[in-house]
Each structure stands twice: as C-alpha cells, then as structure tokens.
Scaffold this motif. Structure first.
Motif, PDB file in Angstrom:
ATOM      1  N   THR A  41      19.736  31.227  36.598  1.00  0.00           N
ATOM      2  CA  THR A  41      18.991  32.489  36.557  1.00  0.00           C
ATOM      3  C   THR A  41      18.817  33.057  37.962  1.00  0.00           C
ATOM      4  OG1 THR A  41      17.800  31.814  34.560  1.00  0.00           O
ATOM      5  CG2 THR A  41      16.811  33.560  35.891  1.00  0.00           C
ATOM      6  N   ARG A  42      18.530  32.179  38.896  1.00  0.00           N
ATOM      7  CA  ARG A  42      18.370  32.621  40.287  1.00  0.00           C
ATOM      8  C   ARG A  42      19.686  33.207  40.813  1.00  0.00           C
ATOM      9  NH1 ARG A  42      14.728  31.604  44.331  1.00  0.00           N
ATOM     10  NH2 ARG A  42      13.570  30.147  42.997  1.00  0.00           N
ATOM     11  N   LEU A  43      20.800  32.541  40.522  1.00  0.00           N
ATOM     12  CA  LEU A  43      22.095  33.035  40.976  1.00  0.00           C
ATOM     13  C   LEU A  43      22.443  34.347  40.285  1.00  0.00           C
ATOM     14  CD1 LEU A  43      24.651  32.713  42.625  1.00  0.00           C
ATOM     15  CD2 LEU A  43      25.540  31.160  40.876  1.00  0.00           C
ATOM     16  N   GLU A  44      22.126  34.452  38.999  1.00  0.00           N
ATOM     17  CA  GLU A  44      22.399  35.690  38.257  1.00  0.00           C
ATOM     18  C   GLU A  44      21.639  36.865  38.858  1.00  0.00           C
ATOM     19  OE1 GLU A  44      22.243  37.401  33.649  1.00  0.00           O
ATOM     20  OE2 GLU A  44      21.592  35.351  34.102  1.00  0.00           O
ATOM     21  N   ARG A  45      20.393  36.643  39.218  1.00  0.00           N
ATOM     22  CA  ARG A  45      19.589  37.710  39.825  1.00  0.00           C
ATOM     23  C   ARG A  45      20.159  38.125  41.182  1.00  0.00           C
ATOM     24  NH1 ARG A  45      13.641  35.079  38.497  1.00  0.00           N
ATOM     25  NH2 ARG A  45      13.538  35.697  36.285  1.00  0.00           N
ATOM     26  N   ALA A  46      20.612  37.158  41.945  1.00  0.00           N
ATOM     27  CA  ALA A  46      21.196  37.462  43.250  1.00  0.00           C
ATOM     28  C   ALA A  46      22.466  38.295  43.095  1.00  0.00           C
ATOM     29  CB  ALA A  46      21.490  36.169  44.003  1.00  0.00           C
ATOM     30  N   LEU A  47      23.323  37.912  42.149  1.00  0.00           N
ATOM     31  CA  LEU A  47      24.561  38.667  41.925  1.00  0.00           C
ATOM     32  C   LEU A  47      24.270  40.056  41.373  1.00  0.00           C
ATOM     33  CD1 LEU A  47      26.809  35.824  40.471  1.00  0.00           C
ATOM     34  CD2 LEU A  47      27.108  36.995  42.661  1.00  0.00           C
ATOM     35  N   SER A  48      23.247  40.167  40.534  1.00  0.00           N
ATOM     36  CA  SER A  48      22.860  41.476  40.015  1.00  0.00           C
ATOM     37  C   SER A  48      22.402  42.391  41.146  1.00  0.00           C
ATOM     38  CB  SER A  48      21.741  41.308  38.976  1.00  0.00           C
ATOM     39  OG  SER A  48      21.322  42.569  38.491  1.00  0.00           O
ATOM     40  N   ALA A  49      21.641  41.837  42.089  1.00  0.00           N
ATOM     41  CA  ALA A  49      21.208  42.623  43.235  1.00  0.00           C
ATOM     42  C   ALA A  49      22.403  43.051  44.080  1.00  0.00           C
ATOM     43  CB  ALA A  49      20.234  41.807  44.080  1.00  0.00           C
ATOM     44  N   ALA A  50      23.382  42.174  44.202  1.00  0.00           N
ATOM     45  CA  ALA A  50      24.593  42.507  44.963  1.00  0.00           C
ATOM     46  C   ALA A  50      25.396  43.594  44.273  1.00  0.00           C
ATOM     47  CB  ALA A  50      25.446  41.249  45.156  1.00  0.00           C
ATOM     48  N   MET A  51      25.429  43.554  42.951  1.00  0.00           N
ATOM     49  CA  MET A  51      26.119  44.614  42.211  1.00  0.00           C
ATOM     50  C   MET A  51      25.411  45.950  42.387  1.00  0.00           C
ATOM     51  SD  MET A  51      27.300  42.748  38.680  1.00  0.00           S
ATOM     52  CE  MET A  51      28.618  41.525  38.675  1.00  0.00           C
ATOM     53  N   ASP A  52      24.088  45.916  42.417  1.00  0.00           N
ATOM     54  CA  ASP A  52      23.329  47.154  42.633  1.00  0.00           C
ATOM     55  C   ASP A  52      23.657  47.770  43.983  1.00  0.00           C
ATOM     56  OD1 ASP A  52      22.115  46.850  40.174  1.00  0.00           O
ATOM     57  OD2 ASP A  52      20.276  45.963  40.983  1.00  0.00           O
ATOM     58  N   GLU A  53      24.010  46.933  44.947  1.00  0.00           N
ATOM     59  CA  GLU A  53      24.385  47.416  46.279  1.00  0.00           C
ATOM     60  C   GLU A  53      25.885  47.670  46.395  1.00  0.00           C
ATOM     61  OE1 GLU A  53      22.826  45.212  49.580  1.00  0.00           O
ATOM     62  OE2 GLU A  53      21.051  44.571  48.452  1.00  0.00           O
ATOM     63  N   ALA A  54      26.604  47.565  45.268  1.00  0.00           N
ATOM     64  CA  ALA A  54      28.051  47.789  45.215  1.00  0.00           C
ATOM     65  C   ALA A  54      28.820  46.801  46.088  1.00  0.00           C
ATOM     66  CB  ALA A  54      28.391  49.226  45.611  1.00  0.00           C
ATOM     67  N   LEU A  55      28.286  45.596  46.248  1.00  0.00           N
ATOM     68  CA  LEU A  55      28.985  44.562  47.008  1.00  0.00           C
ATOM     69  C   LEU A  55      29.878  43.720  46.124  1.00  0.00           C
ATOM     70  CD1 LEU A  55      26.086  43.282  49.316  1.00  0.00           C
ATOM     71  CD2 LEU A  55      27.852  44.977  49.830  1.00  0.00           C
ATOM     72  N   VAL A  56      29.552  43.659  44.835  1.00  0.00           N
ATOM     73  CA  VAL A  56      30.302  42.857  43.876  1.00  0.00           C
ATOM     74  C   VAL A  56      30.776  43.746  42.745  1.00  0.00           C
ATOM     75  CG1 VAL A  56      30.135  40.997  42.181  1.00  0.00           C
ATOM     76  CG2 VAL A  56      29.093  40.722  44.431  1.00  0.00           C
ATOM     77  N   ALA A  57      32.079  43.704  42.458  1.00  0.00           N
ATOM     78  CA  ALA A  57      32.635  44.512  41.375  1.00  0.00           C
ATOM     79  C   ALA A  57      32.545  43.800  40.032  1.00  0.00           C
ATOM     80  CB  ALA A  57      34.088  44.868  41.683  1.00  0.00           C
ATOM     81  N   ASP A  58      32.657  42.487  40.062  1.00  0.00           N
ATOM     82  CA  ASP A  58      32.628  41.691  38.830  1.00  0.00           C
ATOM     83  C   ASP A  58      32.304  40.261  39.224  1.00  0.00           C
ATOM     84  OD1 ASP A  58      32.793  40.971  36.196  1.00  0.00           O
ATOM     85  OD2 ASP A  58      34.982  41.107  36.056  1.00  0.00           O
ATOM     86  N   ALA A  59      31.741  39.505  38.290  1.00  0.00           N
ATOM     87  CA  ALA A  59      31.402  38.115  38.597  1.00  0.00           C
ATOM     88  C   ALA A  59      31.271  37.328  37.307  1.00  0.00           C
ATOM     89  CB  ALA A  59      30.092  38.037  39.393  1.00  0.00           C
ATOM     90  N   VAL A  60      31.480  36.032  37.426  1.00  0.00           N
ATOM     91  CA  VAL A  60      31.301  35.132  36.286  1.00  0.00           C
ATOM     92  C   VAL A  60      30.545  33.905  36.775  1.00  0.00           C
ATOM     93  CG1 VAL A  60      33.552  34.048  36.688  1.00  0.00           C
ATOM     94  CG2 VAL A  60      32.453  33.835  34.460  1.00  0.00           C
ATOM     95  N   ILE A  61      29.556  33.480  35.983  1.00  0.00           N
ATOM     96  CA  ILE A  61      28.791  32.275  36.283  1.00  0.00           C
ATOM     97  C   ILE A  61      29.205  31.198  35.294  1.00  0.00           C
ATOM     98  CG2 ILE A  61      26.493  31.230  36.414  1.00  0.00           C
ATOM     99  CD1 ILE A  61      25.378  33.954  37.146  1.00  0.00           C
ATOM    100  N   ALA A  62      29.567  30.026  35.809  1.00  0.00           N
ATOM    101  CA  ALA A  62      30.002  28.925  34.943  1.00  0.00           C
ATOM    102  C   ALA A  62      28.873  28.525  33.995  1.00  0.00           C
ATOM    103  CB  ALA A  62      30.430  27.733  35.795  1.00  0.00           C
ATOM    104  N   GLN A  63      29.224  28.335  32.741  1.00  0.00           N
ATOM    105  CA  GLN A  63      28.236  27.977  31.728  1.00  0.00           C
ATOM    106  C   GLN A  63      28.112  26.475  31.533  1.00  0.00           C
ATOM    107  OE1 GLN A  63      26.234  30.458  30.274  1.00  0.00           O
ATOM    108  NE2 GLN A  63      27.262  31.501  31.991  1.00  0.00           N
ATOM    109  N   ASP A  64      29.051  25.726  32.063  1.00  0.00           N
ATOM    110  CA  ASP A  64      28.986  24.265  31.962  1.00  0.00           C
ATOM    111  C   ASP A  64      29.825  23.654  33.078  1.00  0.00           C
ATOM    112  OD1 ASP A  64      31.706  24.455  31.109  1.00  0.00           O
ATOM    113  OD2 ASP A  64      31.045  24.698  29.030  1.00  0.00           O
ATOM    114  N   LYS A  65      29.847  22.322  33.140  1.00  0.00           N
ATOM    115  CA  LYS A  65      30.578  21.634  34.204  1.00  0.00           C
ATOM    116  C   LYS A  65      32.080  21.890  34.133  1.00  0.00           C
ATOM    117  CE  LYS A  65      27.271  17.884  34.942  1.00  0.00           C
ATOM    118  NZ  LYS A  65      27.040  16.422  34.928  1.00  0.00           N
ATOM    119  N   ALA A  66      32.588  22.034  32.927  1.00  0.00           N
ATOM    120  CA  ALA A  66      34.027  22.278  32.772  1.00  0.00           C
ATOM    121  C   ALA A  66      34.415  23.619  33.395  1.00  0.00           C
ATOM    122  CB  ALA A  66      34.414  22.237  31.300  1.00  0.00           C
TER     123      ALA A  66
END
Length: 480
Positions: A306-331
């Motif tokens: 959740t913390r990482l998701e919020r950070a990436l969302s803030a980066a998207m708001d600043e147009a620093l990140v165009a797309d991102a994926v967060i791993a849902q499990d170890k695999a």
C-alpha cells in the motif's frame, strides 16, 4: 649454473616447503589440476603459475606467505575466482604462486545479541546468507555470483550489489577483519565493535585493496533483522532524469524501506527480451526506460504494498511514471527481478560490448548519460549504449554495443578511444571508473588518468610499507 637454473631450483625448493606446510595434496603443480585457477570466469585473462596452494587455516596462510617472501616469489590471492576485472588471475610468466582460500570455509561464530557473524575468508557468500537466515537474521550483500564468490573476494573488491542503497557496500557491512601480511605476520583485527576510536582504521586499508597489501583470512560481518515483507514494482519512466525524480518521490514516501532502485534504458529492456525468450517486461508497451523498485520491512506485505502504491500514484500525478505494476506475490516479484538479473546474459548473446562500471554523484547522472551518449555517438555513429545499474547509489553500467554495420575487429580497434571518452566524462564529474568491479588488471593503466598524483603517491607508499618486495598480486590495482 646460470640465473635461470637458480630460479628453477629455488622454485622447486619452495614447492617442497609448501607441501610440508599444507600437505602435498594441496599444492597443485600439474596443468590439469591448475587449470580452474589460471583463467578468469569471463574468459578475458589466462595466466600460468608455479603452483596453486590451498591452505586450510590462517596459520597455514601465514607460513605460506613467509616461505614465498623468503623465496621472493609473487603471490596471487584467489577466492571464488569471480573477478570482473582479472583481479585474481596470475600473469603469463608462470613465476607466481596462486594462493586459493577455497578450503577456508568455516563459520567461526554467530552472535545473535551483537548481530554479527565471524567467518573464514573462503566462505561462499550464499553460505553466509543462509546461516544468517537460519538464525533469524539477514546479511544484505547480494550479487549475481553469490553462489560462488567468497567473503574474502567480496572484501578485497569492496563489493556492492543491489542493496547498497539501504545497507551500503562491503566496507560498511564489516566490523573487523583478520589479515596475513606479506612477511607472514598475522594481524588479528577480528573486533565486533561498532565504535572503536583508537586511531587509523587499518581494516579499511585491506578492504578494497584487491590483495595487493596482504591476504584477508577472516571477517566479522554485520547482521540485520530479517525482512518479513517485501514489495516489488516495475515502473515506466521517460528517461534517467525522470527516474531520478521518481527516486526522490519514493524516498519521501517510503524512507529507508527503499532497498533497491534499479534503472534500465528501453534499449536495454528490448535487448533482454530479444535475447532471452522467457523474460518479459511486465507492461503492455515497451517503455523508454524502466525502474525496478523494491521495499523491505518488518511490516506486513499489505501495508508495504500500500505504501509503494501510494508513492507510485503520487509519481503518476507528477507525470513521472507512465505505467507501473506491483507484484502480487513472490512469483511475480521473481519475474520482475529476472529482468534485471538477465542483463549480463543478454549482453553476452547480443555480441561484443565495451563495458564500463562507473559511478558519479547521483545528481549528475542524467547529465552524464546525455553527454556520454552524444560523445560516443559522434565518435562512432550507430553505437548502441546499453545503460543500466544501481541508480540510487550513482553506479551505472554504461556498456557500448557494436554498431550493426561495424565488425568485431573494427569495434575492438576503437575500444580504447571509446573508453577514454566515457572515463574522461566520469572523471570530469569527480566520479569513479570502478564502482564495484574493481581495478584488477583490466583498468590498472587507467589509474594514472583518474587518480590525482598525490593519491597514487600515498597508495604507492602504503604498498611499499606493507609489501616492500612487490610480491602481492603484482600487476593489479596499482600501475607499475
């Protein structure tokens, strides 16, 4: 009897002495026995040796060194033989003794209260990681060669790896060391102290010295609380400048939970997919550049993600990140890491490359890449920079691939010129031409270019003090 006969007889006598010290089975003189110790694992360098000696204790190392010094025979220390710069390979003369620490693999002690582990220098890095984990702790040094590289080699090269951003390089992970001097004296600096304000830090002379001052035979290493949660993501960014700004956002939101921040250009990502069928960028489109981000903590997985998701969302708001994926499990996290771990293999398959392991101040990385890209393209049109590395600590692997219209031979002929361009730009920004791979014999001639005369003078003075006969790992680190 001529001088050559005298030398041959002296070496023959030394070999018999070495057999008395370590046992005949641990003094290798036959070519088939010596072969694994005489070539570096990348296949760049090959040498010869009078003998390969495998002591089993610190005292045996000391006795071997005393005998070699008395005979004035050079010694090449060797751990796992995974050097990226030919730092553990003897020269072709056949005069040196290769001293392998592969038999010194004892874990001496593990202190759960002080959070330290004391080991022989020949212990494999992965063994230390496993021992720490079994005791409920974590040793953070992580390298591609961790299944074969040794602690002694890690110390000799001051190894870095992917977790430097949070935990530091090998020097910062080490409290004390034990070392054998060229004359055979043993310095016992195996202190598990985090505070010791009693003068010169002799430990730090040997760490990063690449075996040119003595032989590290043991170390006391720091352990850390074992992370119970990890969050891994891959983000698409426009360029290295955007990646650096993203680094600031992630740090602001996640603090020291940020463990890894690995950058790869779009060209590098495309090369990986082109050369390794089983690896894929986890986004719908190939990005101009990508960043692998990992957080670790003793928190739970959900909170960290959740913390990482919020950070990436803030980066998207600043147009620093165009797309991102967060791993849902170890695999899924493993698949993301496979991208980064596959770079070296992809480079080998892609063809001839001129490799540079440089570091510059983090704030200057974007300008360095832009300037270097322009300069090498002007020098050789069609050249293909493959840029990746540990962006958070300023360490880039700035590799240059052969232009498609140029032959390997033509490319090799321009190698020195292209390296000069990259290293001049690195030094102009007060950077380093070796961030984590060491100087070895690969970059030894570059030392006079990148080091100030006073620095080299002081280094040579230390070398003369500790190794007055110049027997320790000759031809490595320090220019002749």
């Amino acid at each position: 009897m001529d001088k050559r006969d005298v030398i041959v007889n002296a070496v023959r006598e030394l070999i018999e002495t070495l057999k008395d010290i370590v046992g005949a089975a641990n003094v290798l003189t036959e070519p088939v026995e010596q072969a694994p110790f005489l070539a570096d694992w990348l296949g760049k360098y090959r040498g010869e040796a009078a003998a390969v000696v495998r002591p089993g204790t610190t005292q045996e190392v000391a006795n071997v060194m005393a005998a070699c010094t008395a005979a004035r025979v050079p010694v090449v220390p060797q751990g796992g033989n995974t050097s990226m710069s030919g730092g553990a390979t003897p020269d072709p003369s056949g005069q040196a003794v290769v001293l392998s620490l592969q038999r010194m693999r004892r874990i001496r002690a593990l202190d759960p209260i002080g959070q330290t582990i004391a080991v022989d220098a020949g212990v494999i890095l992965a063994t230390v990681q496993s021992a720490a984990e079994e005791a409920g702790f974590f040793f953070p040094l992580s390298l591609g060669a961790e299944g074969s590289c040794t602690i002694g080699g890690n110390l000799a090269a001051n190894a870095g790896g992917v977790a430097v951003l949070r935990y530091g390089v090998m020097r910062e992970l080490t409290l004390g060391i034990e070392a054998v001097l060229p004359d055979g004296r043993i310095w016992n600096g195996m202190k598990a102290l985090r505070k010791d304000n009693t003068g010169y830090a002799l430990r730090d002379l040997f760490i990063g010295s690449e075996g040119t001052l003595g032989i590290i035979t043991g170390a006391v290493l720091k352990l850390f609380p074992r992370p119970t949660a990890r969050a891994t993501a891959f983000a698409a960014v426009a360029d290295v400048s955007s990646a650096l700004r993203l680094l600031g956002v992630i740090r602001a939101h996640c603090g020291d939970r940020l463990t890894a921040f690995e950058f790869m250009t779009g060209e590098t990502l495309a090369m990986i997919q082109r050369q390794i069928d089983s690896v894929r960028v986890p986004l719908e489109q190939m990005p101009p550049a990508g960043v692998l981000i990992e957080l670790s903590d003793i928190d739970d997985e959900t909170a960290l993600s959740t913390r990482l998701e919020r950070a990436l969302s803030a980066a998207m708001d600043e147009a620093l990140v165009a797309d991102a994926v967060i791993a849902q499990d170890k695999a899924q996290a493993g698949e993301i890491w496979r991208l980064r771990e596959s770079v070296s293999q992809a480079l080998v398959r892609e063809g001839r490359a001129i490799k540079h392991d440089i570091s510059v101040p983090v704030s200057e990385i974007a300008e360095f890449v832009a300037t270097a890209d322009q300069a090498v393209a002007a020098a050789m049109p069609g050249i293909r920079p493959m840029v990746f590395g540990h962006l958070g600590d300023g360490n880039l692997h700035y590799n240059l691939m052969r232009p498609l219209a140029v032959t390997d031979a033509e490319f090799a002929a321009q190698s020195a010129m292209l390296t000069r361009i990259v290293h001049d730009e690195t030094c102009r920004r007060h950077g380093s031409i070796s961030a984590e791979h060491g100087i070895g014999q690969l970059r030894v001639d570059e030392m006079t270019v990148c080091k100030a005369p006073l620095e080299l003078e002081l280094m040579q003075a230390l070398k003369q003090l500790l190794d007055p006969h110049g027997l320790m790992n000759p031809g490595k680190l320090l220019p002749a």
